[in-house]
Write a protein that holds these residues in place. Structure first.
Motif, mmCIF file in Angstrom:
data_model
loop_
_atom_site.group_PDB
_atom_site.id
_atom_site.type_symbol
_atom_site.label_atom_id
_atom_site.label_comp_id
_atom_site.label_asym_id
_atom_site.label_seq_id
_atom_site.Cartn_x
_atom_site.Cartn_y
_atom_site.Cartn_z
ATOM 1 N N ILE A 21 0.792 -1.069 0.035
ATOM 2 C CA ILE A 21 0.051 0.113 -0.148
ATOM 3 C C ILE A 21 0.897 1.300 0.012
ATOM 4 N N PRO A 22 0.426 2.661 -0.292
ATOM 5 C CA PRO A 22 1.152 3.705 -0.232
ATOM 6 C C PRO A 22 1.489 4.085 1.054
ATOM 7 N N LYS A 23 2.284 4.502 1.356
ATOM 8 C CA LYS A 23 2.930 4.922 2.823
ATOM 9 C C LYS A 23 1.683 5.647 3.537
ATOM 10 N N GLU A 24 1.269 6.564 2.707
ATOM 11 C CA GLU A 24 0.383 7.707 3.056
ATOM 12 C C GLU A 24 -1.037 7.082 3.575
ATOM 13 N N ALA A 25 -1.338 5.820 3.338
ATOM 14 C CA ALA A 25 -2.436 5.388 3.631
ATOM 15 C C ALA A 25 -2.425 4.603 4.822
ATOM 16 N N LEU A 26 -1.196 4.494 5.422
ATOM 17 C CA LEU A 26 -1.022 3.656 6.617
ATOM 18 C C LEU A 26 -1.094 4.627 7.853
ATOM 19 N N GLN A 27 -2.285 4.301 8.498
ATOM 20 C CA GLN A 27 -2.548 5.240 10.003
ATOM 21 C C GLN A 27 -1.958 4.195 11.234
ATOM 22 N N THR A 28 -1.654 5.107 12.052
ATOM 23 C CA THR A 28 -1.072 4.536 13.359
ATOM 24 C C THR A 28 -1.739 5.536 14.597
ATOM 25 N N ASP A 29 -1.567 4.975 15.888
ATOM 26 C CA ASP A 29 -1.888 5.541 16.901
ATOM 27 C C ASP A 29 -0.435 6.360 17.653
ATOM 28 N N GLU A 30 -0.555 6.876 18.666
ATOM 29 C CA GLU A 30 0.399 7.874 19.062
ATOM 30 C C GLU A 30 1.539 7.041 19.446
ATOM 31 N N LEU A 31 1.351 5.754 20.006
ATOM 32 C CA LEU A 31 2.596 4.858 20.527
ATOM 33 C C LEU A 31 2.933 4.009 19.278
ATOM 34 N N MET A 32 2.502 4.037 18.097
ATOM 35 C CA MET A 32 2.771 3.313 16.861
ATOM 36 C C MET A 32 2.753 1.781 17.359
ATOM 37 N N GLU A 33 1.792 1.493 17.976
ATOM 38 C CA GLU A 33 1.499 0.098 18.296
ATOM 39 C C GLU A 33 0.409 -0.440 17.554
ATOM 40 N N ASN A 34 -0.472 0.425 17.159
ATOM 41 C CA ASN A 34 -1.785 -0.188 16.325
ATOM 42 C C ASN A 34 -1.609 0.614 15.306
ATOM 43 N N TYR A 35 -1.851 -0.236 13.742
ATOM 44 C CA TYR A 35 -1.977 0.251 12.558
ATOM 45 C C TYR A 35 -3.160 -0.002 11.841
ATOM 46 N N TRP A 36 -3.631 0.730 10.667
ATOM 47 C CA TRP A 36 -4.750 0.579 10.127
ATOM 48 C C TRP A 36 -4.820 1.492 8.781
ATOM 49 N N VAL A 41 -15.809 0.958 1.417
ATOM 50 C CA VAL A 41 -16.700 -0.346 0.817
ATOM 51 C C VAL A 41 -18.149 0.181 0.423
ATOM 52 N N TYR A 42 -18.647 -0.264 -0.852
ATOM 53 C CA TYR A 42 -19.821 0.233 -1.476
ATOM 54 C C TYR A 42 -19.586 1.557 -1.834
ATOM 55 N N ASP A 43 -18.800 1.978 -1.988
ATOM 56 C CA ASP A 43 -18.430 3.407 -2.578
ATOM 57 C C ASP A 43 -18.986 4.510 -1.706
ATOM 58 N N THR A 44 -19.364 4.215 -0.499
ATOM 59 C CA THR A 44 -20.113 4.962 0.320
ATOM 60 C C THR A 44 -19.826 5.100 1.862
ATOM 61 N N LEU A 45 -18.783 4.259 2.348
ATOM 62 C CA LEU A 45 -18.358 4.094 3.678
ATOM 63 C C LEU A 45 -16.855 3.690 3.783
ATOM 64 N N ALA A 46 -16.118 4.537 4.559
ATOM 65 C CA ALA A 46 -14.764 4.111 4.835
ATOM 66 C C ALA A 46 -14.523 3.708 6.315
ATOM 67 N N VAL A 47 -14.172 2.399 6.196
ATOM 68 C CA VAL A 47 -14.127 1.613 7.441
ATOM 69 C C VAL A 47 -12.710 1.349 7.766
ATOM 70 N N LYS A 48 -12.386 1.168 9.142
ATOM 71 C CA LYS A 48 -11.192 1.008 9.505
ATOM 72 C C LYS A 48 -10.690 -0.226 9.546
ATOM 73 N N ARG A 49 -9.439 -0.691 8.795
ATOM 74 C CA ARG A 49 -9.361 -2.051 8.917
ATOM 75 C C ARG A 49 -7.590 -2.256 9.290
ATOM 76 N N LYS A 50 -7.891 -3.313 10.509
ATOM 77 C CA LYS A 50 -6.324 -3.323 11.119
ATOM 78 C C LYS A 50 -5.563 -4.008 10.215
ATOM 79 N N VAL A 51 -4.194 -3.711 10.172
ATOM 80 C CA VAL A 51 -3.111 -4.129 9.131
ATOM 81 C C VAL A 51 -1.687 -4.168 10.018
ATOM 82 N N THR A 52 -0.952 -5.101 9.810
ATOM 83 C CA THR A 52 0.445 -5.109 10.398
ATOM 84 C C THR A 52 1.557 -4.894 9.338
ATOM 85 N N PRO A 53 2.330 -3.875 9.469
ATOM 86 C CA PRO A 53 3.362 -3.636 8.563
ATOM 87 C C PRO A 53 4.371 -4.640 8.595
#
Length: 93
Positions: A21-36, A41-53
């Motif tokens: 994925i593009p680096k700009e798409a990766l989100q994280t919390d302040e402690l950089m412990e959780n990534y998403w 989906v359905y061209d109408t809703l942005a849903v958080k999906r957990k990922v692991t770099p």
């Protein structure tokens, strides 16, 4: 926030350890412990999906991740930091 303009992209690359994925798409919390990422989906809703770099190289623009995404998924690639989970979106094609 309402009427926020963001960019989206389609996941098209895979590697042995997951998808890329593009680096700009990766989100994280302040402690950089959780990534998403925010998946559209359905061209109408942005849903958080957990990922692991798999690894993050400082100068790379693409990052391999493992998680709930698959090739062909649409993700927010810029502006996601302004969005919450389950934000209503409108995709302009």
């Amino acid at each position: 926030p309402e009427n926020v303009k963001v960019q989206v992209g389609v996941v098209t690359n895979t590697v042995n350890n997951g998808i890329v994925i593009p680096k700009e798409a990766l989100q994280t919390d302040e402690l950089m412990e959780n990534y998403w990422v925010l998946q559209v989906v359905y061209d109408t809703l942005a849903v958080k999906r957990k990922v692991t770099p798999v690894f993050i190289a400082p100068n790379d623009s693409l990052i391999p991740v493992q998680g709930a995404l698959k090739e062909g998924d649409v993700i927010v690639t810029a502006g996601a930091y302004q969005m919450d989970d389950k934000t209503l979106v409108k995709v302009h094609k």
